[in-house]
Design a protein around this motif. Structure first.
Motif, PDB file in Angstrom:
ATOM      1  N   VAL A   1      77.095   8.946 107.851  1.00  0.00           N
ATOM      2  CA  VAL A   1      77.230   8.388 106.497  1.00  0.00           C
ATOM      3  C   VAL A   1      78.695   8.105 106.197  1.00  0.00           C
ATOM      4  O   VAL A   1      79.031   7.038 105.670  1.00  0.00           O
ATOM      5  CB  VAL A   1      76.622   9.339 105.439  1.00  0.00           C
ATOM      6  CG1 VAL A   1      76.976   8.880 104.032  1.00  0.00           C
ATOM      7  CG2 VAL A   1      75.119   9.438 105.600  1.00  0.00           C
ATOM      8  N   ARG A   2      79.554   9.035 106.531  1.00  0.00           N
ATOM      9  CA  ARG A   2      80.986   8.830 106.284  1.00  0.00           C
ATOM     10  C   ARG A   2      81.511   7.608 107.034  1.00  0.00           C
ATOM     11  O   ARG A   2      82.274   6.818 106.491  1.00  0.00           O
ATOM     12  CB  ARG A   2      81.784  10.069 106.698  1.00  0.00           C
ATOM     13  CG  ARG A   2      81.641  11.229 105.738  1.00  0.00           C
ATOM     14  CD  ARG A   2      82.359  12.474 106.258  1.00  0.00           C
ATOM     15  NE  ARG A   2      83.621  12.168 106.895  1.00  0.00           N
ATOM     16  CZ  ARG A   2      84.820  12.336 106.330  1.00  0.00           C
ATOM     17  NH1 ARG A   2      84.913  12.817 105.135  1.00  0.00           N
ATOM     18  NH2 ARG A   2      85.914  12.036 106.999  1.00  0.00           N
ATOM     19  N   LYS A   3      81.103   7.442 108.289  1.00  0.00           N
ATOM     20  CA  LYS A   3      81.538   6.281 109.068  1.00  0.00           C
ATOM     21  C   LYS A   3      81.019   4.991 108.442  1.00  0.00           C
ATOM     22  O   LYS A   3      81.748   4.010 108.313  1.00  0.00           O
ATOM     23  CB  LYS A   3      81.065   6.374 110.511  1.00  0.00           C
ATOM     24  CG  LYS A   3      81.564   5.180 111.334  1.00  0.00           C
ATOM     25  CD  LYS A   3      81.036   5.154 112.717  1.00  0.00           C
ATOM     26  CE  LYS A   3      81.540   4.004 113.543  1.00  0.00           C
ATOM     27  NZ  LYS A   3      81.647   2.724 112.885  1.00  0.00           N
ATOM     28  N   ALA A   4      79.757   5.009 108.032  1.00  0.00           N
ATOM     29  CA  ALA A   4      79.169   3.812 107.409  1.00  0.00           C
ATOM     30  C   ALA A   4      79.897   3.475 106.107  1.00  0.00           C
ATOM     31  O   ALA A   4      80.128   2.295 105.809  1.00  0.00           O
ATOM     32  CB  ALA A   4      77.684   4.031 107.153  1.00  0.00           C
ATOM     33  N   MET A   5      80.278   4.472 105.350  1.00  0.00           N
ATOM     34  CA  MET A   5      80.989   4.227 104.091  1.00  0.00           C
ATOM     35  C   MET A   5      82.382   3.646 104.359  1.00  0.00           C
ATOM     36  O   MET A   5      82.860   2.798 103.608  1.00  0.00           O
ATOM     37  CB  MET A   5      81.099   5.509 103.259  1.00  0.00           C
ATOM     38  CG  MET A   5      79.767   6.003 102.716  1.00  0.00           C
ATOM     39  SD  MET A   5      78.935   4.814 101.642  1.00  0.00           S
ATOM     40  CE  MET A   5      77.612   4.243 102.701  1.00  0.00           C
ATOM     41  N   GLN A   6      83.007   4.073 105.436  1.00  0.00           N
ATOM     42  CA  GLN A   6      84.299   3.498 105.815  1.00  0.00           C
ATOM     43  C   GLN A   6      84.127   2.034 106.214  1.00  0.00           C
ATOM     44  O   GLN A   6      84.913   1.174 105.817  1.00  0.00           O
ATOM     45  CB  GLN A   6      84.941   4.284 106.957  1.00  0.00           C
ATOM     46  CG  GLN A   6      86.306   3.781 107.351  1.00  0.00           C
ATOM     47  CD  GLN A   6      87.333   3.888 106.245  1.00  0.00           C
ATOM     48  OE1 GLN A   6      87.328   4.825 105.446  1.00  0.00           O
ATOM     49  NE2 GLN A   6      88.221   2.918 106.157  1.00  0.00           N
ATOM     50  N   ASP A   7      83.084   1.745 106.978  1.00  0.00           N
ATOM     51  CA  ASP A   7      82.792   0.359 107.355  1.00  0.00           C
ATOM     52  C   ASP A   7      82.499  -0.484 106.120  1.00  0.00           C
ATOM     53  O   ASP A   7      82.927  -1.638 106.028  1.00  0.00           O
ATOM     54  CB  ASP A   7      81.603   0.299 108.318  1.00  0.00           C
ATOM     55  CG  ASP A   7      81.896   0.942 109.663  1.00  0.00           C
ATOM     56  OD1 ASP A   7      83.092   1.156 109.985  1.00  0.00           O
ATOM     57  OD2 ASP A   7      80.924   1.238 110.394  1.00  0.00           O
ATOM     58  N   LEU A   8      81.789   0.109 105.165  1.00  0.00           N
ATOM     59  CA  LEU A   8      81.475  -0.581 103.915  1.00  0.00           C
ATOM     60  C   LEU A   8      82.748  -0.895 103.139  1.00  0.00           C
ATOM     61  O   LEU A   8      82.906  -1.986 102.594  1.00  0.00           O
ATOM     62  CB  LEU A   8      80.537   0.284 103.075  1.00  0.00           C
ATOM     63  CG  LEU A   8      80.080  -0.269 101.743  1.00  0.00           C
ATOM     64  CD1 LEU A   8      79.296  -1.555 101.938  1.00  0.00           C
ATOM     65  CD2 LEU A   8      79.242   0.758 101.012  1.00  0.00           C
TER      66      LEU A   8
END
Length: 59
Positions: free
Chosen positions: A33-40
């Motif tokens: 989730v943290r990685k996806a939020m960074q990508d977002l």
């Protein structure tokens, strides 16, 4: 519009991991989730830049 579609896809793809993290306390899902939020965040900044350029070039 292509980048906005990517944002929607990213949110949809991380939804299961968000559920796993908040409901089951799955730490690995939290990392995803943290990685996806960074990508977002990166995608959102790209969209902001693109919108600003388009807006300013119209003047």
């Amino acid at each position: 519009m292509e980048k906005f579609a990517k944002v929607k896809e990213l949110i949809a793809s991380v939804e299961a991991d968000v559920e796993k993290f908040y409901s089951a306390g799955n730490g690995a899902a939290g990392t995803r989730v943290r990685k996806a939020m960074q990508d977002l965040k990166v995608l959102a900044q790209d969209i902001r830049t693109e919108v600003t350029e388009k807006k300013n070039s119209a003047k």
